[in-house]
Design a protein around this motif. Structure first.
Motif, PDB file in Angstrom:
ATOM      1  N   ASN A  65      48.995  48.788  41.110  1.00 26.99           N
ATOM      2  CA  ASN A  65      50.146  49.645  40.796  1.00 26.99           C
ATOM      3  C   ASN A  65      50.139  50.950  41.587  1.00 26.99           C
ATOM      4  O   ASN A  65      50.916  51.868  41.270  1.00 26.99           O
ATOM      5  N   PRO A  67      50.996  53.794  44.060  1.00 28.95           N
ATOM      6  CA  PRO A  67      52.305  54.100  44.659  1.00 28.95           C
ATOM      7  C   PRO A  67      52.328  53.746  46.137  1.00 28.95           C
ATOM      8  O   PRO A  67      51.285  53.714  46.805  1.00 28.95           O
ATOM      9  N   ASP A 124      48.199  63.710  45.657  1.00 28.25           N
ATOM     10  CA  ASP A 124      49.385  62.931  45.295  1.00 28.25           C
ATOM     11  C   ASP A 124      49.534  62.918  43.777  1.00 28.25           C
ATOM     12  O   ASP A 124      48.756  62.298  43.061  1.00 28.25           O
ATOM     13  N   ASP A 126      51.689  61.439  41.921  1.00 25.28           N
ATOM     14  CA  ASP A 126      51.941  60.107  41.365  1.00 25.28           C
ATOM     15  C   ASP A 126      50.640  59.361  41.108  1.00 25.28           C
ATOM     16  O   ASP A 126      50.522  58.607  40.137  1.00 25.28           O
ATOM     17  N   SER A 280      57.772  63.725  45.384  1.00 25.50           N
ATOM     18  CA  SER A 280      58.079  62.317  45.627  1.00 25.50           C
ATOM     19  C   SER A 280      59.097  61.826  44.606  1.00 25.50           C
ATOM     20  O   SER A 280      59.161  62.320  43.474  1.00 25.50           O
ATOM     21  N   SER A 282      61.024  58.076  43.120  1.00 23.72           N
ATOM     22  CA  SER A 282      61.036  56.609  43.113  1.00 23.72           C
ATOM     23  C   SER A 282      61.791  56.151  41.884  1.00 23.72           C
ATOM     24  O   SER A 282      61.905  56.870  40.888  1.00 23.72           O
ATOM     25  N   GLN A 287      57.855  52.137  42.076  1.00 24.51           N
ATOM     26  CA  GLN A 287      57.052  53.163  42.729  1.00 24.51           C
ATOM     27  C   GLN A 287      56.054  52.582  43.714  1.00 24.51           C
ATOM     28  O   GLN A 287      55.759  53.190  44.746  1.00 24.51           O
ATOM     29  N   SER A 288      55.551  51.400  43.439  1.00 22.43           N
ATOM     30  CA  SER A 288      54.573  50.786  44.335  1.00 22.43           C
ATOM     31  C   SER A 288      55.230  50.136  45.547  1.00 22.43           C
ATOM     32  O   SER A 288      54.535  49.685  46.459  1.00 22.43           O
ATOM     33  N   ARG A 291      58.934  54.845  48.021  1.00 16.67           N
ATOM     34  CA  ARG A 291      59.037  56.249  47.594  1.00 16.67           C
ATOM     35  C   ARG A 291      59.726  57.070  48.677  1.00 16.67           C
ATOM     36  O   ARG A 291      59.649  56.740  49.869  1.00 16.67           O
ATOM     37  N   SER A 329      58.338  55.957  52.414  1.00 23.65           N
ATOM     38  CA  SER A 329      57.138  55.138  52.588  1.00 23.65           C
ATOM     39  C   SER A 329      57.368  54.013  53.588  1.00 23.65           C
ATOM     40  O   SER A 329      56.413  53.374  54.034  1.00 23.65           O
ATOM     41  N   SER A 350      66.411  58.543  41.324  1.00 20.64           N
ATOM     42  CA  SER A 350      65.135  58.200  40.678  1.00 20.64           C
ATOM     43  C   SER A 350      65.275  58.090  39.160  1.00 20.64           C
ATOM     44  O   SER A 350      64.488  57.396  38.516  1.00 20.64           O
TER      45      SER A 350
END
Length: 831
Positions: A65, A67, A124, A126, A280, A282, A287-288, A291, A329, A350
């Motif tokens: 999971n 990001p 980060d 996230d 960020s 998402s 999110q993974s 972003r 990303s 988001s």
């Protein structure tokens, strides 16, 4: 003694990984002799065996999971193999160490899953939020920029510090300086460094770094080659594609490991300033995957928002490219002049708003907002590519719609045994249903007897067809009362997964064998069905998302399986008897009647097997027209069984089957509506005086008459059924005894999967009932044991209960064909 402690740590780590024997452990003890390892294992005894094996949250809840990597944070994640190998090194070399991880979130996660006290610092936010979500308040984590001062409470606190700086000089200087300040005198720093051919200047940079450390009084203990491999982030693959480089996504980058012992507290001077604030954005659940990043940096373009040249194809920061203040990303970079506008648009996106909802929300603040939002979507592809279509329903919406269609009598899901999170497109009972459908136990129902042996006629019922019929009938009942159809479907499809080969004949044979051997709980397919879905199904043992025994179904579905008994009380096989002997009381909690959905499944089961028994019996000539006419039910309207001289009974039954179903279903729905209406609350269902969903007394009497006059007298006493039952009893019993005495015959994969249950509540139930069994010699008369080399009748006594249980579970898992085949191969043809 340091050597002895390290060897013990290594042995304990290997035992926790599942290594058991001396032969398995020695090759991984870094040169220790077998005699030394054996001596330590004996001294450690069971103290060296720990059940505190990794929860695997580091993999399933964290790593999978993570990001989507940020290109400007240089986020390359270690491969799972590298994580596990390094954590093994830490666990087998350091005992009760306090660990700090700076910019190494995967290592912090893996260590925490193994019970190590590891603190995470990462830039980060996230990642920090995911870490806290995964591990709660058990372990400390902070959002931290390496160019900020290290918090005072972290100074000289840690035995080990693990870092993976971006591969540029100012980052190495900053990371090492902060690590020295955080690590105790004499503690170790593990630092990933680029390999010597990473770029032309790396060899000199490494030498300079090492001299710098030595000059500050610290000791470089070693450099381990290729210690870590990295997963290639998506943004790197995109850059390669832009440059027309033909590269796969297989890990190709590795780092060496620099091991430093801190001596004193002399820090390293370094240059470099604090990073600008980066936010960020998402969408929920994505999110993974994707972003968008926004940096507080003013850029004047003179033409409004525009794509940055050179950003997408750049691989190193040394390559020329335009600066950006918004990027993704996916390695798309942009220049925006009005950061307030882009922040508001990204916030709406988001938050899950559609493009139209975003325009509406921002209309009061901005003129030409429609054009602004369209431009953002054109550049960033926020809605055109990275949002669900307007017509999609989320799991939350699906649940809202389902709940709105339910009555006050519908059941809601309870917590799963091992926890679980939504997959975003199904709700709880739907996931249960799907797990049942994809299970091996359900699939094998296609070759398990309903009543008559399947080789007598290809059109005879098997358990799979029966389960689907039960689902259809139970769903019809459910719809009449606004119950939860997803639960009904899951419960109906799963209700017979505990059946042995050859149906009730195989079930009865195992039950009588267990009781004869002193295992008081015996065996029944209701209990074994829950065993299958809670313990025996192995598809989630090593899943990417969940690690546990069984299918992790909700208690409500398991309740359907356990409580679809023929009657509530009345001896062996009744609801009360099954519950009193059950190992599943703690999970299911309620000893009373099943919920209404479970009762609908039970009632549908009775209708289905009544019809299928009669249909199959007629097809094989075991039931005559006169047999039917002796029963009241077949004289009730709208059933019409009058026969002409040239009529065929089987075809007549098929013609009238719909009328029989109509009569039975109308009766059960009408009668059940009266019973349910007399209740004041759903809470009364479980403790009512009788089943709330069932037939009227008149129809119940008719069905009992059919049971006695046709199902028992004509079918169960039919010579073909008796012969099949005798054969089933012999085949099943002999195979269970054979596999108990000679577990070597059990399939290796099954044995390996089952091994995990040795220390579970599943086996504790049997061990508390009967830890060892003795098999009477006359039970083994089908085997030439007296003539076997080295076999003594003493081996028939004191057999561990596990050997009997695994044999029972193995045989119960067979289809009819598999059971016959193995009996022929192992017993009939061999002896």
């Amino acid at each position: 003694m340091v050597w002895e402690k390290q060897l013990r740590l290594r042995i304990q780590y290997l035992r926790n990984q599942g290594f058991k024997t001396l032969e398995e452990i020695v090759p991984y003890c870094e040169g220790a002799s077998p005699s030394d390892v054996e001596m330590q294992m004996k001294e450690m005894g069971d103290n060296g065996k720990s059940e505190n094996i990794a929860s695997l949250d580091y993999r399933n809840k964290f790593f999978f999971n993570l990001p989507a990597p940020n290109p400007l944070y240089y986020q390359w994640w270690y491969t799972l193999g590298s994580q596990e190998e390094f954590v093994g090194k830490v666990l087998s070399s350091h005992d009760n160490a306090k660990v700090l991880c700076i910019g190494t979130p995967t290592i912090a996660s893996a260590l925490n899953s193994y019970g190590v006290d590891a603190t995470l610092l990462d830039i980060d936010l996230d990642i920090i939020n995911l870490f806290k979500k995964t591990y709660g308040d058990k372990n400390e984590s902070q959002h931290y920029d390496i160019f900020d001062e290290l918090p005072q409470e972290l100074h000289n606190k840690f035995d080990l510090t693990i870092i993976d700086p971006p591969w540029y000089k100012e980052y190495f200087e900053a990371f090492l300086s902060r690590s020295i300040k955080a690590t105790k005198d004499g503690g170790l720093i593990y630092c990933s460094i680029p390999q010597v051919l990473t770029r032309a200047s790396i060899s000199d940079e490494r030498k300079e770094l090492i001299e710098w450390l030595k000059g500050s009084g610290h000791e470089v203990l070693c450099i381990e080659k290729s210690s870590f491999k990295y997963i290639v982030p998506e943004f790197e693959g995109i850059s390669f594609k832009e440059k027309k480089l033909d590269m796969s996504s297989q890990p190709w980058r590795a780092s060496d490991l620099l091991v430093i012992q801190v001596k004193g507290n002399k820090e390293l001077a370094f240059s470099g300033g604090r990073n600008n604030l980066i936010r960020s954005f998402s969408r929920e659940g994505s999110q993974s995957i994707f972003r968008v990043f926004l940096e507080e940096k003013n850029i004047v373009t003179g033409v409004g928002p525009r794509r940055s040249e050179g950003f997408k194809e750049s691989i190193s920061r040394r390559e020329h490219k335009e600066e950006v203040n918004v990027w993704t990303s996916k390695k798309d970079g942009f220049q925006f002049e009005d950061l307030n506008v882009v922040e508001n648009v990204l916030s709406c996106w988001s938050d899950g708003k559609s493009k139209a909802e975003t325009i509406e929300a921002l209309q009061p603040e901005y003129q030409e907002i429609k054009n602004i939002v369209e431009k953002h979507d054109e550049l960033l592809e926020l809605w055109s590519r990275h949002a669900d279509g307007d017509v999609r329903r989320t799991a939350r919406k699906i649940k809202e719609i389902n709940d709105s269609s339910h009555s006050q009598w519908a059941s809601q899901p309870s917590a799963r045994e091992y926890g679980s999170k939504t997959d975003g497109f199904r709700i709880e009972f739907q996931r249960d249903r799907d797990r049942v459908i994809w299970s091996s136990g359900f699939r094998k129902l296609a070759d398990k007897t309903q009543l008559f042996p399947l080789d007598q006629d290809e059109n005879l019922r098997q358990r799979l067809a029966h389960s689907i019929e039960v689902m259809q009938l139970a769903t019809t009942i459910s719809n009449s009362f606004g119950l939860n159809n997803d639960l009904v479907e899951a419960g109906a499809l799963a209700h017979d997964v505990g059946h042995t080969p050859f149906g009730h004949a195989g079930e009865n044979a195992i039950d009588r064998l267990f009781v004869a051997l002193g295992v008081a709980c015996g065996f029944n397919h209701y209990e074994h069905g829950v065993d299958v879905v809670r313990y025996l199904e192995g598809s989630y043992q090593n899943s990417a998302f969940e690690i546990h025994n069984g299918l992790n179904l909700t208690p409500e579905v398991c309740d359907c399986i356990l409580k679809h008994t023929y009657c509530h009380s009345g001896g062996v096989g009744s609801h009360k008897d099954v519950w009193d002997k059950s190992k599943h009381k703690e999970y299911l909690k309620c000893s009373g009647f099943s919920h209404l959905e479970g009762q609908a499944v039970r009632a549908a089961d009775k209708i289905s097997y009544l019809l299928s028994d009669i249909e199959d019996g007629i097809r094989l000539g075991a039931i005559s027209h006169q047999d039917l006419m002796y029963c009241r039910l077949f004289h009730r309207s709208p059933i019409d069984f009058r026969m002409k001289s040239d009529d065929i009974l089987y075809l007549k039954f098929i013609e009238q089957r719909g009328a029989i179903i109509k009569l039975l279903m109308e009766d059960i729905i009408l009668e059940s509506s009266k019973r349910i209406s007399s209740l004041t609350s759903i809470n009364e269902v479980r403790n009512a005086d009788d089943y709330c969903i069932y037939h009227s007394r008149e129809i119940m009497a008719d069905m009992s008459e059919i049971w006695e006059k046709i199902q028992v007298r004509r079918l169960h006493r039919n010579p073909r059924v008796i012969t099949a039952n005798l054969k089933a009893s012999k085949v099943v019993t002999e195979l269970v005894i054979l596999f108990t005495l000679f577990p070597e015959y059990i399939d290796e994969r099954f044995r390996k999967e089952h091994e995990r249950l040795r220390t579970s509540g599943y086996m504790k139930h049997y061990e508390s009932d009967c830890p060892k069994v003795n098999i009477p010699a006359n039970f083994t008369s089908f085997l030439p044991l007296n003539f076997m080399i080295d076999f003594s009748t003493a081996k028939l006594n004191g057999i561990p209960i596990y050997d009997l249980v695994i044999a029972k579970d193995y045989v119960a898992s067979f289809s009819d064909n598999k059971c016959n085949q193995l009996h022929r191969e192992l017993l009939t043809s061999k002896f």
